[in-house]
Design an enzyme around this catalytic site. Structure first.
Site, PDB file in Angstrom:
ATOM      1  N   GLU A  68     -23.127  31.290   6.088  1.00 36.86           N
ATOM      2  CA  GLU A  68     -23.595  32.665   5.904  1.00 36.86           C
ATOM      3  C   GLU A  68     -23.889  33.342   7.229  1.00 36.86           C
ATOM      4  O   GLU A  68     -23.645  34.544   7.404  1.00 36.86           O
ATOM      5  CB  GLU A  68     -24.841  32.673   5.012  1.00 36.86           C
ATOM      6  CG  GLU A  68     -25.243  34.053   4.502  1.00 36.86           C
ATOM      7  CD  GLU A  68     -26.173  34.817   5.430  1.00 36.86           C
ATOM      8  OE1 GLU A  68     -26.396  36.011   5.190  1.00 36.86           O
ATOM      9  OE2 GLU A  68     -26.703  34.223   6.398  1.00 36.86           O
TER      10      GLU A  68
ATOM     11  N   ASP B 130     -27.375  26.928   6.547  1.00 35.77           N
ATOM     12  CA  ASP B 130     -27.103  27.026   7.979  1.00 35.77           C
ATOM     13  C   ASP B 130     -28.089  27.985   8.637  1.00 35.77           C
ATOM     14  O   ASP B 130     -28.621  28.897   8.008  1.00 35.77           O
ATOM     15  CB  ASP B 130     -25.662  27.457   8.239  1.00 35.77           C
ATOM     16  CG  ASP B 130     -25.331  28.831   7.670  1.00 35.77           C
ATOM     17  OD1 ASP B 130     -25.707  29.099   6.510  1.00 35.77           O
ATOM     18  OD2 ASP B 130     -24.681  29.637   8.382  1.00 35.77           O
TER      19      ASP B 130
END
Length: 376
Positions: A145, A84
Site C-alpha cells: 500500500e 507494510d
C-alpha cells in the site's frame, strides 16, 4: 452490548499492547520482503486462531498478500488493511516502541499495525460474545500500500465486487473522524530533452531543457482548480550540468490530487497533450492516475449513518470527514462498493518519528468496528 464490549476490550488491553510491541518490532518496510512476509504470517496465525481460512496471493516483486475469510450467507463484508510501512530497517533503534502517557509510539503503530491489531481485537470480541455477523466476512491484508498498491489493487477490487460494504481500517487521525471521501492521487515524471552547447560561445546552437521545463510548468500549474479540490504540486526539479552549459536535460515530478470524479482524467488528458515550445525540444511524460477519487455516495453516507448511531451508543466522537491522502478505499469506492474509511484506531503523525496511537480510544474504536460488522 456496547458496555460489555468496552469492558471486555479494556480487560484485553495489557495483552494487546504487549502484542503490539512485538508487531512494531518486526520492521516491515515495503521493500524488505523477508520482514513483510514474516509480518503477514504473524497476522495470518492470529486470524486463523479466530476461525479464519487463510490463503495468500502473489505479490511479486513485493511480499505475498493474505486473505482471511469466514463463511456466511448474503453479500460479504470486506475489511482492508496493510502490513507494510515506510520505515527502513534500523528505524526501531532510533524510534523504539514506547508508551508515552495516553499514546503508544513506534514505526507503523497507526499506519497501520495498531489498526490491524484493533481489528483482530474487534473480531475476537465478537466471537467471545457469540455475536458474529451472519454474512461472509473477508479480511484482506496487503503488502504494498505504501508504494501505491501496484500488485494488490487487482485483489482489492476482485474481493470487493459484490460486497455489502468495504471497511478500511486506516487510522482515524486526531479527532477520530471517519473518512467518507478521499481525493484521487496521480503521479507523473516529466523529462525534457534539449541540446547542449556552450552558453557563452554558441548559445544559439543549444536547446535549453531548463527553459523548456520552465515554460511547461507555466502550462501545468493553471490546470489546478483548488476551488473544487483539484490541486497540483511540482515536487522536485532537476536539470543541467553547469552554469556555462545550455542544459541538455531537465526533469520534474508532478503530484495531482482531485476530489471530484473526472477531474483526475481531465488533468491527465491535458498533461498528455503538452507540446514543446522550443524547436527541437522533446517531452517525455510517465505516470498517471494511481488512485481514483473516493466520493461520498448515498450508499457510503448510509454506511456512515449506521456507524454514527453505534458511536452515539459508545459516547464516541464522530463525524464524516475526508482527506487529500489516498488509501485502498479509493479502489473499493470507485467500483461502486459502499466504503467507509478511517475505522482503525485514533492516531496520527504517520510516516514520522512522532507517529502515535491513542490507548484510551483503542477499546471504544474496536467496539465501534465490532458493532458495525455485527449490525451489517
Amino acid at each position: 452490548m456496547p458496555r460489555q464490549l468496552l469492558t471486555y476490550l479494556d480487560a484485553c488491553l495489557p495483552d494487546l499492547l504487549d502484542e503490539m510491541r512485538q508487531w512494531i518490532e518486526i520492521e516491515s518496510f515495503t521493500r524488505d520482503i523477508t520482514a513483510v512476509s514474516w509480518m503477514v504470517n504473524v497476522v495470518g496465525e492470529r486470524l486463523s486462531k479466530l476461525g479464519a481460512s487463510v490463503r495468500k496471493y502473489n505479490g511479486k516483486p513485493q511480499a505475498d498478500h493474505l486473505l482471511a475469510s469466514w463463511p456466511g450467507e448474503g453479500e460479504p463484508i470486506l475489511i482492508v488493511g496493510h502490513v507494510d510501512t515506510v520505515y527502513p530497517p534500523g528505524t526501531i533503534d532510533e524510534f523504539p516502541f514506547r508508551i508515552d502517557g495516553d499514546v503508544v509510539r513506534g514505526p507503523g503503530v497507526s499506519d497501520m499495525k495498531g489498526c490491524i491489531l484493533l481489528t483482530c481485537a474487534a473480531l475476537q470480541a465478537l466471537r467471545h460474545f457469540g455475536r458474529w455477523t451472519s454474512r461472509p466476512l473477508k479480511f484482506l491484508i496487503t503488502t504494498d500500500e505504501e508504494i501505491g498498491s501496484p500488485t494488490s489493487r487487482r485483489y482489492i477490487e476482485e474481493q470487493a465486487r459484490g460486497c455489502r460494504a468495504a471497511l478500511i481500517i486506516e487510522s482515524a487521525e486526531e479527532g477520530g473522524w471517519l473518512k467518507t471521501w478521499r481525493k484521487s492521487v496521480s503521479m507523473y515524471d516529466l523529462v525534457i530533452t534539449g541540446k547542449p552547447s556552450h552558453a557563452g560561445v554558441a548559445p544559439e546552437l543549444g536547446i535549453s531543457a531548463i527553459h523548456e521545463l520552465s515554460y511547461q510548468i507555466g502550462q501545468i500549474l493553471p490546470l489546478a482548480r483548488p476551488e473544487i479540490g483539484t490541486t497540483i504540486n511540482i515536487g522536485k526539479i532537476s536539470g543541467g550540468t553547469a552554469a556555462n552549459v545550455v542544459a541538455a536535460e531537465a526533469h520534474c515530478t508532478i503530484d495531482v490530487r482531485a476530489r471530484k470524479v473526472g477531474e483526475a482524467e481531465r488533468v491527465d488528458q491535458a498533461l498528455h497533450q503538452l507540446a514543446p515550445r522550443l524547436a527541437g525540444a522533446k517531452l517525455s511524460l510517465e505516470g498517471g492516475v494511481n488512485r481514483p477519487a473516493m466520493e461520498p455516495t448515498p450508499a457510503t453516507m448510509a454506511l456512515y449513518a449506521a456507524a454514527e448511531q453505534i458511536a452515539k451508543q459508545l459516547n464516541l466522537p464522530i463525524k464524516a470527514s475526508g482527506t487529500g491522502g489516498g488509501s485502498d478505499g479509493n479502489f473499493t469506492s470507485a467500483i461502486g462498493v459502499p466504503t467507509l474509511d478511517g475505522l482503525g484506531g485514533w492516531g496520527s503523525d504517520s510516516h514520522s518519528f512522532d507517529e502515535w496511537l491513542s490507548i484510551s480510544q483503542f477499546a471504544p474504536r474496536a467496539a465501534l468496528l465490532a458493532r458495525l460488522i455485527e449490525t451489517l
